[in-house]
Write a protein that holds these residues in place. Structure first.
Motif, mmCIF file in Angstrom:
data_model
loop_
_atom_site.group_PDB
_atom_site.id
_atom_site.type_symbol
_atom_site.label_atom_id
_atom_site.label_comp_id
_atom_site.label_asym_id
_atom_site.label_seq_id
_atom_site.Cartn_x
_atom_site.Cartn_y
_atom_site.Cartn_z
ATOM 1 N N ASN A 83 0.723 -1.267 0.089
ATOM 2 C CA ASN A 83 -0.099 0.081 0.068
ATOM 3 C C ASN A 83 0.905 1.363 -0.059
ATOM 4 O OD1 ASN A 83 -2.638 1.184 -0.088
ATOM 5 N ND2 ASN A 83 -2.631 1.544 1.949
ATOM 6 N N LEU A 84 1.800 1.265 -0.643
ATOM 7 C CA LEU A 84 2.913 2.302 -0.782
ATOM 8 C C LEU A 84 2.996 3.079 -2.243
ATOM 9 C CD1 LEU A 84 5.491 3.923 0.753
ATOM 10 C CD2 LEU A 84 6.751 2.191 -0.469
ATOM 11 N N LYS A 85 2.625 4.153 -2.507
ATOM 12 C CA LYS A 85 2.621 4.773 -3.726
ATOM 13 C C LYS A 85 4.000 4.908 -4.170
ATOM 14 C CE LYS A 85 -2.004 6.724 -3.222
ATOM 15 N NZ LYS A 85 -2.633 5.981 -4.224
ATOM 16 N N VAL A 86 4.277 4.839 -5.412
ATOM 17 C CA VAL A 86 5.549 5.307 -6.155
ATOM 18 C C VAL A 86 5.412 6.419 -6.896
ATOM 19 C CG1 VAL A 86 7.300 4.469 -7.603
ATOM 20 C CG2 VAL A 86 6.241 2.713 -5.791
ATOM 21 N N MET A 87 6.197 7.581 -6.715
ATOM 22 C CA MET A 87 6.299 8.500 -7.752
ATOM 23 C C MET A 87 7.630 8.586 -8.357
ATOM 24 S SD MET A 87 4.748 11.525 -5.119
ATOM 25 C CE MET A 87 4.848 12.852 -6.488
ATOM 26 N N ILE A 88 7.873 8.929 -9.636
ATOM 27 C CA ILE A 88 9.176 8.933 -10.403
ATOM 28 C C ILE A 88 9.518 10.382 -10.803
ATOM 29 C CG2 ILE A 88 9.096 6.572 -10.719
ATOM 30 C CD1 ILE A 88 8.314 7.405 -13.859
ATOM 31 N N ASP A 89 10.834 10.355 -10.660
ATOM 32 C CA ASP A 89 11.152 11.926 -11.206
ATOM 33 C C ASP A 89 11.012 11.831 -12.887
ATOM 34 O OD1 ASP A 89 12.416 14.448 -10.502
ATOM 35 O OD2 ASP A 89 13.976 13.023 -9.366
ATOM 36 N N GLN A 90 10.632 12.987 -13.234
ATOM 37 C CA GLN A 90 10.586 13.114 -14.681
ATOM 38 C C GLN A 90 11.168 14.432 -15.112
ATOM 39 O OE1 GLN A 90 9.786 11.588 -17.373
ATOM 40 N NE2 GLN A 90 8.944 9.809 -16.444
ATOM 41 N N VAL A 91 12.300 14.598 -15.864
ATOM 42 C CA VAL A 91 13.006 15.744 -16.377
ATOM 43 C C VAL A 91 12.528 16.096 -17.651
ATOM 44 C CG1 VAL A 91 15.273 16.756 -16.637
ATOM 45 C CG2 VAL A 91 14.902 14.703 -14.948
ATOM 46 N N LEU A 92 11.685 17.194 -17.858
ATOM 47 C CA LEU A 92 10.852 17.385 -18.783
ATOM 48 C C LEU A 92 11.657 18.674 -19.785
ATOM 49 C CD1 LEU A 92 7.412 16.932 -18.024
ATOM 50 C CD2 LEU A 92 8.967 15.132 -18.723
ATOM 51 N N SER A 93 12.315 19.626 -19.118
ATOM 52 C CA SER A 93 12.696 20.582 -19.460
ATOM 53 C C SER A 93 13.889 20.536 -20.683
ATOM 54 C CB SER A 93 13.288 21.692 -18.701
ATOM 55 O OG SER A 93 14.293 21.292 -17.727
ATOM 56 N N HIS A 94 14.620 19.195 -20.334
ATOM 57 C CA HIS A 94 15.733 19.107 -21.093
ATOM 58 C C HIS A 94 16.107 17.751 -21.040
ATOM 59 C CE1 HIS A 94 17.231 19.590 -16.914
ATOM 60 N NE2 HIS A 94 18.009 18.648 -17.312
ATOM 61 N N THR A 95 16.954 17.353 -21.944
ATOM 62 C CA THR A 95 17.313 15.681 -22.360
ATOM 63 C C THR A 95 18.829 15.837 -22.124
ATOM 64 O OG1 THR A 95 17.813 15.678 -24.494
ATOM 65 C CG2 THR A 95 15.404 15.282 -23.827
ATOM 66 N N SER A 96 19.527 14.733 -22.329
ATOM 67 C CA SER A 96 20.993 14.390 -22.767
ATOM 68 C C SER A 96 21.339 14.739 -24.013
ATOM 69 C CB SER A 96 21.369 12.964 -22.347
ATOM 70 O OG SER A 96 22.866 12.906 -22.998
ATOM 71 N N ASP A 97 22.493 15.403 -24.430
ATOM 72 C CA ASP A 97 22.715 15.559 -25.883
ATOM 73 C C ASP A 97 22.927 14.222 -26.442
ATOM 74 O OD1 ASP A 97 25.087 14.917 -24.740
ATOM 75 O OD2 ASP A 97 26.348 16.459 -25.254
ATOM 76 N N GLN A 98 22.884 13.070 -25.716
ATOM 77 C CA GLN A 98 22.875 11.976 -26.402
ATOM 78 C C GLN A 98 21.773 11.117 -26.720
ATOM 79 O OE1 GLN A 98 25.982 8.972 -24.590
ATOM 80 N NE2 GLN A 98 27.020 10.757 -24.042
ATOM 81 N N HIS A 99 20.694 11.840 -26.336
ATOM 82 C CA HIS A 99 19.195 11.410 -26.560
ATOM 83 C C HIS A 99 19.221 11.401 -28.358
ATOM 84 C CE1 HIS A 99 15.080 10.740 -26.815
ATOM 85 N NE2 HIS A 99 14.840 10.987 -25.293
ATOM 86 N N ASP A 100 18.230 10.402 -28.576
ATOM 87 C CA ASP A 100 18.289 10.314 -30.216
ATOM 88 C C ASP A 100 17.560 11.443 -30.768
ATOM 89 O OD1 ASP A 100 19.415 7.733 -30.173
ATOM 90 O OD2 ASP A 100 17.389 6.662 -30.307
#
Length: 529
Positions: A83-100
């Motif tokens: 009964n434990l909720k899981v939240m995850i980080d999302q980095v939306l403003s930028h990516t790595s320069d190695q992202h496709d």
């Protein structure tokens, strides 16, 4: 209440010296026993790790150092069983320069993703398009010879900013969020969420006088603090995007979004971003993550937010993975269990959701890191004036009798601090007076206090260094009092007809109430209800 896990430093099961998802799974019972409602997991996505996961190269995959998608699915399943909720980080403003996406975008000005990042031509003299500065130092613009343009990076030059003015990019980002919603996550912590949009006219930021370079977590000596950041972040268009995020979350009942907000007026922005139940569910800022620790600062921060937030909902944190640990930052750098207990109780008595960073429940201080041990690019850039964030990111100490205090069988990516090892989890579990056991008992008690969970908030005048909070709900009232100093305080309120329901101990002496006179031990606190 939310518990933040920084995966690299929580528990390593593979022996490579870096914490992993299976380590979180193995410690879920520990997290649940703290009495929290949700766990926020900092980035575990595929990444070159130049900013330790906040430079994502694939939004839909787990970096091998942390495990696999099947490990993550098991984490979700095991958490739901508890009964434990899981939240995850999302980095939306930028990516790595190695992202496709960036690789394709940088190939030409006419490809399918040409407008997915913020590109701009140089000025006539070849210099950067404007005066915007990167948080990590230097210009926020980097020249790309292949494309013949500059690209924007508010953080590292290896973290190019996405262009949220592009409708196709916005839709793709929503799809990236939904990928994880379909896998069962209960929500998102949205990193630097006010950085999604930039001023399309690329206007220069105005100069900021030195006396106004306060708060926001930046030293006045950091060049970033020398500007009013009116045009490189926190643009009005972001409100509409946040509404589209909320629309998506509404399709998955029970899910929530928590935004990290660091703007010129973070309290105003927090109010706007949580307004009317149509954008973020809650937001947090850096006002209580700053160095200032005083009754006036806390009262001013809370009152300023309450004046503008309306029906919005704040989330309070006094430590996280980006700032010096609170026991060091506010507590004069000394290991002090009573201070650690008091700061938890104080933060938990404010109106809003509480977020606790791993190690706070153990009273951990900032770990000493030598220059040759630095991993954080922020610290490497600004040493020695700013020593970086590694000191708050060192591994959790589970058992001093094990290698690396039980964190890893291998060589830990950052050293375990000696005083952390001495005050490890196994020692504190067996000590009734430990910070860990206080956390458990206090949070259990708080979960039954409707006034602290739902009540309105105001402050009562009191002697210097004594913070007195009044919380009221449905004709019930709780008064919470905190001695922010290392000296005893005696308080005789004009009228005190409430019973002392909880107190703290100092050298075996309880905060006492006698003849309507309250005596607070150093860093003592008490609740009246």
């Amino acid at each position: 209440m939310i518990y933040q896990v920084y995966p690299r430093s929580f528990c390593d099961t593979s022996g490579d010296g870096i914490g992993d998802i299976r380590g979180i799974i193995n410690k879920l019972d520990y997290i649940v026993e703290l009495g929290v409602d949700a766990v926020w997991v900092s980035p575990f996505f595929k990444s070159p790790m130049k900013d330790f996961g906040y430079d994502i190269s694939d939004y839909r995959d787990v970096d091998p150092i942390f495990g696999s998608l099947s490990d993550f699915d098991e984490l979700i399943d095991q958490a739901k069983q508890r009964n434990l909720k899981v939240m995850i980080d999302q980095v939306l403003s930028h990516t790595s320069d190695q992202h496709d996406w960036f690789v394709e975008s940088s190939e030409s000005r006419s490809n399918a993703k040409a407008d997915w990042y913020v590109w701009a031509d140089p000025k006539a003299d070849g210099s950067a398009p404007n005066n915007w500065i990167s948080i990590f130092g230097g210009s926020a613009w980097e020249w790309h010879a292949g494309r013949g343009q500059y690209y924007l990076h508010n953080f590292l030059k290896s973290q190019p900013d996405l262009n949220f003015h592009c409708a196709e990019l916005r839709q793709q980002i929503l799809q990236e969020l939904e990928f994880w919603l379909k896998r069962g996550v209960d929500g998102f912590r949205l990193d630097a969420i006010n950085f999604c949009y930039h001023d399309q006219s690329l206007r220069d930021n105005p100069f900021k006088p030195r006396e106004q370079r306060t708060g926001r977590g930046f030293s006045p000596d950091n060049p970033y603090a020398a500007q009013y950041h009116h045009f490189d972040n926190t643009q009005i268009e972001n409100l509409s995007f946040l509404e589209s995020v909320r629309d998506l979350l509404n399709q998955y009942p029970g899910t929530v979004a928590l935004g990290e907000i660091n703007s010129e007026d973070s309290l105003k922005t927090l109010s706007e971003y949580t307004e009317g139940g149509k954008r973020l569910h809650m937001g947090y800022n850096f006002e209580l993550l700053a160095d200032e620790f005083s009754v006036d600062h806390i009262k001013t921060t809370v009152n300023s937010l309450e004046a503008v937030i309306g029906e919005g909902w704040p989330c309070w944190a006094v430590s996280n993975h980006d700032v010096t640990r609170v026991v060091t930052r506010w507590g004069n750098g000394k290991l002090n269990q009573e201070f650690a207990k008091m700061t938890l109780a104080l933060a938990a008595s404010l109106r809003g959701t509480l977020c606790v960073y791993q190690g706070e429940e153990l009273g951990f201080t900032e770990a000493p890191i030598q220059r040759d041990q630095l991993k954080d690019p922020f610290g490497i850039e600004f040493w020695p004036e700013f020593k970086g964030r590694d000191g708050c990111r060192t591994p959790i100490a589970w058992d001093e009798s094990e290698p690396n205090a039980g964190f890893s069988q291998g060589s830990a990516w950052l050293p375990v601090a000696p005083d952390h090892a001495q005050n490890n989890v196994s020692v504190q579990i067996d000590d009734p007076g430990s910070v860990l056991n206080f956390y458990k008992s206090f949070l259990s008690w708080r979960s039954e206090q409707t006034t602290l969970i739902k009540g309105d908030i105001c402050f009562i005048d009191a002697p210097d260094n004594l913070l007195v909070i009044k919380r009221s709900h449905d004709q019930q009232t709780t008064i919470a009092c905190f001695n922010l100093s290392d000296q005893p305080i005696i308080w005789q309120p004009q009228k005190l007809d409430q019973e002392l329901v909880l107190g703290t101990y100092k050298f075996g002496e309880k905060t006492s109430l006698e003849n309507n006179i309250v005596q607070f031990a150093p860093y003592g606190f008490a609740y009246f209800a």
